[in-house]
Design a protein around this motif. Structure first.
Motif, PDB file in Angstrom:
ATOM      1  N   LEU A  28      27.761  36.742  40.325  1.00  0.00           N
ATOM      2  CA  LEU A  28      27.984  38.091  40.838  1.00  0.00           C
ATOM      3  C   LEU A  28      28.144  39.069  39.684  1.00  0.00           C
ATOM      4  O   LEU A  28      28.831  38.765  38.712  1.00  0.00           O
ATOM      5  N   GLU A  30      29.623  42.224  37.634  1.00  0.00           N
ATOM      6  CA  GLU A  30      30.931  42.871  37.560  1.00  0.00           C
ATOM      7  C   GLU A  30      30.752  44.310  38.020  1.00  0.00           C
ATOM      8  O   GLU A  30      30.203  45.138  37.296  1.00  0.00           O
ATOM      9  N   ASP A  35      33.231  44.381  44.428  1.00  0.00           N
ATOM     10  CA  ASP A  35      34.578  43.853  44.676  1.00  0.00           C
ATOM     11  C   ASP A  35      35.178  44.479  45.933  1.00  0.00           C
ATOM     12  O   ASP A  35      35.799  43.786  46.744  1.00  0.00           O
ATOM     13  N   LEU A  38      33.456  42.981  49.040  1.00  0.00           N
ATOM     14  CA  LEU A  38      33.938  41.623  49.314  1.00  0.00           C
ATOM     15  C   LEU A  38      35.336  41.657  49.931  1.00  0.00           C
ATOM     16  O   LEU A  38      35.621  40.932  50.878  1.00  0.00           O
ATOM     17  N   ARG A  44      36.758  36.749  48.764  1.00  0.00           N
ATOM     18  CA  ARG A  44      37.078  36.885  47.340  1.00  0.00           C
ATOM     19  C   ARG A  44      35.827  36.544  46.557  1.00  0.00           C
ATOM     20  O   ARG A  44      34.879  35.977  47.100  1.00  0.00           O
ATOM     21  N   ARG A  45      35.824  36.877  45.271  1.00  0.00           N
ATOM     22  CA  ARG A  45      34.650  36.618  44.429  1.00  0.00           C
ATOM     23  C   ARG A  45      34.301  35.135  44.382  1.00  0.00           C
ATOM     24  O   ARG A  45      33.152  34.767  44.202  1.00  0.00           O
ATOM     25  N   ALA A  50      30.091  34.239  48.949  1.00  0.00           N
ATOM     26  CA  ALA A  50      30.139  35.541  48.277  1.00  0.00           C
ATOM     27  C   ALA A  50      28.775  35.953  47.739  1.00  0.00           C
ATOM     28  O   ALA A  50      28.372  37.112  47.874  1.00  0.00           O
ATOM     29  N   TYR A  54      26.549  39.194  48.836  1.00  0.00           N
ATOM     30  CA  TYR A  54      26.080  40.145  47.830  1.00  0.00           C
ATOM     31  C   TYR A  54      24.586  40.405  47.998  1.00  0.00           C
ATOM     32  O   TYR A  54      24.135  41.551  47.995  1.00  0.00           O
TER      33      TYR A  54
END
Length: 82
Positions: A28, A30, A35, A38, A44-45, A50, A54
């Motif tokens: 993922l 940054e 964030d 999510l 959570r990441r 996840a 994304y």
């Protein structure tokens, strides 16, 4: 192996660190918007899905527009309900 919320809390309370395998090409970026998305979807990441979420959001640059964010909110609410 994916952990449910109770297992994650128990492991963290015991001071254990969960490891996950990084699949090349499935990391993922940054990005604060990612964030936030999510978190809004209740993930959570390090969640198992996840990366798939994304990819399903589309480009993050397109989501920075207000109309795109408004269109995304009903979907995020449905994800959080799961």
């Amino acid at each position: 192996m994916s952990w449910d919320g109770v297992q994650i809390a128990a492991l963290e309370a015991l001071g254990h660190v969960r490891y996950r395998v990084e699949v090349p090409g499935q990391t993922l970026p940054e990005d604060a918007l990612l964030d936030a998305l999510l978190r809004a979807s209740g993930r959570r990441r390090d969640a198992a899905d996840a990366y798939e979420l994304y990819r399903s959001f589309g480009t993050l640059d397109a989501l920075r527009r207000a109309d795109a964010k408004r269109a995304l909110w009903p979907r995020l609410r449905r994800l959080r309900a799961r």
